[in-house]
Design a protein around this motif. Structure first.
Motif, PDB file in Angstrom:
ATOM      1  N   PHE A 447      58.756  38.690  61.119  1.00  0.00           N
ATOM      2  CA  PHE A 447      59.234  38.021  59.899  1.00  0.00           C
ATOM      3  C   PHE A 447      58.150  38.076  58.820  1.00  0.00           C
ATOM      4  CE2 PHE A 447      59.808  33.729  57.731  1.00  0.00           C
ATOM      5  CZ  PHE A 447      60.737  34.212  56.831  1.00  0.00           C
ATOM      6  N   ILE A 448      56.906  37.854  59.233  1.00  0.00           N
ATOM      7  CA  ILE A 448      55.805  37.924  58.267  1.00  0.00           C
ATOM      8  C   ILE A 448      55.646  39.362  57.771  1.00  0.00           C
ATOM      9  CG2 ILE A 448      53.321  37.582  57.938  1.00  0.00           C
ATOM     10  CD1 ILE A 448      53.433  35.345  59.972  1.00  0.00           C
ATOM     11  N   ALA A 449      55.774  40.315  58.695  1.00  0.00           N
ATOM     12  CA  ALA A 449      55.653  41.726  58.296  1.00  0.00           C
ATOM     13  C   ALA A 449      56.736  42.092  57.281  1.00  0.00           C
ATOM     14  CB  ALA A 449      55.730  42.619  59.530  1.00  0.00           C
ATOM     15  N   ALA A 450      57.934  41.558  57.479  1.00  0.00           N
ATOM     16  CA  ALA A 450      59.008  41.841  56.517  1.00  0.00           C
ATOM     17  C   ALA A 450      58.645  41.269  55.146  1.00  0.00           C
ATOM     18  CB  ALA A 450      60.322  41.256  57.017  1.00  0.00           C
ATOM     19  N   ALA A 451      58.007  40.090  55.164  1.00  0.00           N
ATOM     20  CA  ALA A 451      57.568  39.497  53.888  1.00  0.00           C
ATOM     21  C   ALA A 451      56.511  40.377  53.220  1.00  0.00           C
ATOM     22  CB  ALA A 451      57.027  38.090  54.118  1.00  0.00           C
ATOM     23  N   HIS A 452      55.638  40.978  54.034  1.00  0.00           N
ATOM     24  CA  HIS A 452      54.625  41.884  53.461  1.00  0.00           C
ATOM     25  C   HIS A 452      55.309  43.057  52.759  1.00  0.00           C
ATOM     26  CE1 HIS A 452      51.425  40.485  56.607  1.00  0.00           C
ATOM     27  NE2 HIS A 452      51.691  39.570  55.702  1.00  0.00           N
ATOM     28  N   VAL A 453      56.302  43.617  53.433  1.00  0.00           N
ATOM     29  CA  VAL A 453      56.968  44.793  52.847  1.00  0.00           C
ATOM     30  C   VAL A 453      57.696  44.389  51.559  1.00  0.00           C
ATOM     31  CG1 VAL A 453      58.577  46.685  53.265  1.00  0.00           C
ATOM     32  CG2 VAL A 453      57.231  45.788  55.167  1.00  0.00           C
ATOM     33  N   LEU A 454      58.347  43.227  51.619  1.00  0.00           N
ATOM     34  CA  LEU A 454      59.073  42.797  50.408  1.00  0.00           C
ATOM     35  C   LEU A 454      58.087  42.493  49.282  1.00  0.00           C
ATOM     36  CD1 LEU A 454      61.797  42.317  49.171  1.00  0.00           C
ATOM     37  CD2 LEU A 454      61.820  40.011  50.085  1.00  0.00           C
ATOM     38  N   GLU A 455      56.944  41.910  49.636  1.00  0.00           N
ATOM     39  CA  GLU A 455      55.928  41.638  48.624  1.00  0.00           C
ATOM     40  C   GLU A 455      55.444  42.958  48.006  1.00  0.00           C
ATOM     41  OE1 GLU A 455      52.160  39.923  49.947  1.00  0.00           O
ATOM     42  OE2 GLU A 455      52.424  38.336  48.447  1.00  0.00           O
ATOM     43  N   ASN A 456      55.212  43.958  48.874  1.00  0.00           N
ATOM     44  CA  ASN A 456      54.815  45.280  48.363  1.00  0.00           C
ATOM     45  C   ASN A 456      55.857  45.822  47.393  1.00  0.00           C
ATOM     46  OD1 ASN A 456      52.442  45.395  49.806  1.00  0.00           O
ATOM     47  ND2 ASN A 456      53.327  46.514  51.540  1.00  0.00           N
ATOM     48  N   LYS A 457      57.115  45.558  47.738  1.00  0.00           N
ATOM     49  CA  LYS A 457      58.191  46.073  46.879  1.00  0.00           C
ATOM     50  C   LYS A 457      58.230  45.319  45.551  1.00  0.00           C
ATOM     51  CE  LYS A 457      63.083  47.230  47.159  1.00  0.00           C
ATOM     52  NZ  LYS A 457      64.275  47.336  48.005  1.00  0.00           N
ATOM     53  N   ILE A 458      58.120  43.985  45.632  1.00  0.00           N
ATOM     54  CA  ILE A 458      58.159  43.173  44.404  1.00  0.00           C
ATOM     55  C   ILE A 458      56.987  43.536  43.493  1.00  0.00           C
ATOM     56  CG2 ILE A 458      57.918  40.819  43.499  1.00  0.00           C
ATOM     57  CD1 ILE A 458      59.447  39.841  46.013  1.00  0.00           C
ATOM     58  N   LEU A 459      55.822  43.752  44.101  1.00  0.00           N
ATOM     59  CA  LEU A 459      54.623  44.065  43.300  1.00  0.00           C
ATOM     60  C   LEU A 459      54.579  45.537  42.874  1.00  0.00           C
ATOM     61  CD1 LEU A 459      51.941  42.036  45.308  1.00  0.00           C
ATOM     62  CD2 LEU A 459      53.027  41.417  43.134  1.00  0.00           C
ATOM     63  N   GLY A 460      55.554  46.315  43.307  1.00  0.00           N
ATOM     64  CA  GLY A 460      55.612  47.722  42.905  1.00  0.00           C
ATOM     65  C   GLY A 460      54.676  48.614  43.701  1.00  0.00           C
ATOM     66  N   ARG A 461      54.105  48.076  44.794  1.00  0.00           N
ATOM     67  CA  ARG A 461      53.217  48.901  45.617  1.00  0.00           C
ATOM     68  C   ARG A 461      54.021  49.911  46.424  1.00  0.00           C
ATOM     69  NH1 ARG A 461      50.493  43.959  48.371  1.00  0.00           N
ATOM     70  NH2 ARG A 461      49.170  43.191  46.731  1.00  0.00           N
ATOM     71  N   MET A 462      55.242  49.521  46.734  1.00  0.00           N
ATOM     72  CA  MET A 462      56.112  50.420  47.489  1.00  0.00           C
ATOM     73  C   MET A 462      57.451  50.485  46.772  1.00  0.00           C
ATOM     74  SD  MET A 462      57.815  49.928  51.240  1.00  0.00           S
ATOM     75  CE  MET A 462      59.385  49.326  50.650  1.00  0.00           C
ATOM     76  N   LYS A 463      57.889  51.729  46.534  1.00  0.00           N
ATOM     77  CA  LYS A 463      59.231  51.866  45.957  1.00  0.00           C
ATOM     78  C   LYS A 463      60.181  52.092  47.121  1.00  0.00           C
ATOM     79  CE  LYS A 463      57.589  53.904  41.653  1.00  0.00           C
ATOM     80  NZ  LYS A 463      56.337  54.586  42.082  1.00  0.00           N
ATOM     81  N   GLY A 464      60.910  51.057  47.454  1.00  0.00           N
ATOM     82  CA  GLY A 464      61.823  51.157  48.602  1.00  0.00           C
ATOM     83  C   GLY A 464      63.177  51.684  48.171  1.00  0.00           C
TER      84      GLY A 464
END
Ligand SMILES: Cc1cc2nc3c(=O)[nH]c(=O)nc-3n(C[C@H](O)[C@H](O)[C@H](O)COP(=O)(O)OP(=O)(O)OC[C@H]3O[C@@H](n4cnc5c(N)ncnc54)[C@H](O)[C@@H]3O)c2cc1C
Length: 564
Positions: A447-464
């Motif tokens: 669950f925390i890892a999913a939050a990391h990925v979503l945070e990366n997406k929100i911050l534009g670090r990852m374009k999902g």
């Protein structure tokens, strides 16, 4: 002054209210009326009795120490006078009485109350189509339904059955009957099963159910039950298909039992459930209502919803009892509609709003991500979890989480439920302190890892890119470079087959010249769960590529057909 508490309904919410009231008040007179023959039935266990997880029906009405919760138990252990097979026929708020009828003897009576609790539950919906009275058509709502289906199972006479409705109870029934060796087809009116999930996760479940030999037909409602000699012989669907069967189980949802309340002129809400305030009090202050017969507040949207869940029925009963005994002292804040179910080797759970529901509820800037990951370190018999985390991009607040797979789904849904009720943001969860040891989870919980990925997406670090967005692009023939970053043996064993180029992550630096010369070309990266895909994307961006996206959840979250 000794008060008299009368409870209508004796399954989950009613007995919980009565028992809690007794614990708080040893002097009250508590009387409970139950229409059904049994008391305190564990309805949620019916599918497991039908499917053969256990064989003794009494286990559904026993305490953990094996004492049957019958009228004698209620009287002796709880000091509660319970009447079974006794239906309350009317409520008279003006006189503060109820009338009742013994369904065995026909004897009628009237009794008074100081406080009344309505816990009449819900009734299954039946599709208004011809043939619905044929023998062989049932629901799975009561102990009698469970006993009927168990007898059908034990007789071995039924070879083909149709389950109508792909919701929680329909799918649990599908599994139960399938385990009994009956060939099952699940028929669903909507484009997907398990509507509390978004389509992409529901599809993963559907594929799993199909691998377990149950057929699933979506977008195709039942239009007629066909029969021979008064007995069901087939189900006809909207597209004209006929499914031969000797049994049909209808599971298309329930509606609250509000007739008594309506006739007593109590307020019924916009969703058709008895209207209650936060104290579980109806429009009459001396009458409380709990369980499936009421509507409650959705805590995220503030809107009223029907939430027919066993855990809520018990919690509401507990709140009502405290308020009845102590004066309105505690409140029930509502539901975030958390649920979980087991389906063969998978589980599916959800809490809060799905992405679709969040958009429909008016959140303007909904962001979501799909992740796939093992639920433990690989050396600890890890099992896959596919998760979808939904948040409000404007505030970062988590709005919902869905999870499916063979791993420990329930734990992750529970974690997310607490985060949502605590109004936590994606950033709050990203540093949450949860327990860790290899038998239970990875060092960073899923669950925390999913939050990391979503945070990366929100911050534009990852374009999902979600699977559905990627599929749209594929169908539109978009010009993309698709990079599968796994190893060759993995590729040989399983692949999407969408025109991808296999360049293992470890070889990417050496083989960069195989990437398009045009640094603005759209590149989609993935791997089995898109961790290597994300690392490949980060590397490519560092090489000057400007339009690199990661397929969320990788191959394990791909809901469409694969080449292999
Ligand atoms: C097959 C199945 C599986 C389920 N699985 C889950 C699950 O896994 N998780 C979960 O959270 N929930 C689950 N549920 C839902 C859960 O069982 C219900 O939410 C819960 O039982 C509701 O409790 P209740 O007391 O409000 O209503 P009910 O359990 O419906 O009980 C109401 C009782 O009131 C009686 N009654 C009605 N009218 C009268 C009257 N006029 N006079 C006297 N008595 C009356 C009825 O006979 C009935 O026994 C499941 C339900 C079913 C059927």
């Amino acid at each position: 002054m000794t008060q008299k508490i009368v409870v209508i309904g004796g399954s989950a919410a009613g007995p919980k209210t009565a028992a809690k009231a007794r614990r708080l008040d040893q002097h009250a007179e508590i009387v409970l009326f139950q229409k059904a023959p049994d008391l305190s039935m564990a309805s949620c266990g019916y599918p497991y009795y039908v499917g053969g997880t256990f064989d003794d029906r009494n286990q559904l009405v026993e305490t953990p120490t094996g004492v049957i919760r019958d009228t004698a138990f209620f009287l002796k252990a709880k000091g509660i006078t319970a009447y079974t097979q006794t239906e309350v026929t009317a409520i008279r708020p003006d006189k503060k009485t109820i009338t009742y009828k013994n369904l065995l003897t026909g004897e009628e009576g009237e009794t008074s109350y100081d406080k009344l609790v309505i816990a009449t539950g819900a009734t299954p919906n039946i599709p208004p189509v011809p043939g619905r009275d044929l023998k062989g058509i049932t629901t799975l709502q009561s102990m009698q339904d469970a006993e009927y289906l168990r007898a059908v199972r034990d007789s071995g006479m039924v070879k083909h059955a149709v389950v109508i409705g792909g919701g929680l109870i329909g799918m649990e029934t599908c599994e139960a009957l399938n385990l009994a060796g009956i060939e099952i087809t699940v028929v669903e009116l909507l484009p997907q099963i398990l509507m509390f999930l978004d389509w992409d996760l529901a599809k993963i479940l559907e594929t799993h159910v199909k691998t377990k030999a149950a057929r699933v037909v979506t977008n195709n409602p039942v239009t007629e039950f066909l029969g021979t000699d008064g007995h069901l012989s087939a189900v006809r669907l909207k597209d004209g298909a006929e499914l031969p069967c000797q049994l049909a189980v209808i599971a298309i949802g329930v509606r609250p039992n509000v007739q008594l309340a309506r006739e007593a002129k109590l307020a019924v809400g916009e969703r058709g459930g008895i209207a209650v305030n936060e104290y579980m009090q109806t429009s009459d202050p001396d009458i409380y209502a709990v369980g499936d017969c009421i509507e409650v507040t959705q805590r995220i949207t503030g809107k009223k919803v029907l939430a027919p869940f066993g855990d809520l029925a018990n919690l509401e009963g507990r709140v009502a009892a405290q308020n009845i005994v102590n004066g309105n002292a505690v409140t029930f804040p509502g539901t975030i509609q958390t649920g979980v179910c087991k389906l063969f080797d998978f589980a599916a759970g959800s809490t809060g709003l799905s992405e679709k529901a969040a958009r429909e509820c008016g959140f303007k800037n909904v962001v979501s991500v799909v992740t796939a990951a093992p639920d433990k370190p690989h050396f600890m018999d890890a099992k896959l979890l596919v998760m979808k985390l939904v948040a409000d991009a404007d505030t970062g607040r988590i709005l919902g989480m869905q999870c499916v797979g063979p791993g420990d789904v329930s734990k992750r849904v529970a974690e997310a439920a607490m985060a949502i009720m605590g109004k936590m943001t994606v950033t709050d969860v990203a540093t949450a302190d949860l327990p860790y040891a290899p038998p239970f989870s990875p060092a960073i919980d899923n669950f925390i890892a999913a939050a990391h990925v979503l945070e990366n997406k929100i911050l534009g670090r990852m374009k999902g890119l979600s699977a559905t967005e990627f599929k749209k692009k594929l169908d539109a023939g978009d010009d993309m470079f698709i990079l599968d970053a796994r190893g060759t043996p993995e590729f040989d064993a399983m692949r999407l087959g969408v025109g991808e180029h296999l360049i293992p992550l470890g070889a990417l630096r050496a083989r960069i010249q195989e990437l398009p010369e045009d640094k603005d070309k759209e590149i989609i990266c993935y791997c089995k769960i898109s961790l290597r895909g994300y690392e490949a994307a980060s590397f490519l961006e560092a090489q000057g590529y400007t339009n690199v996206k990661v397929l969320e959840g990788g191959i394990m979250a791909w809901p469409y057909e694969r080449e292999k």
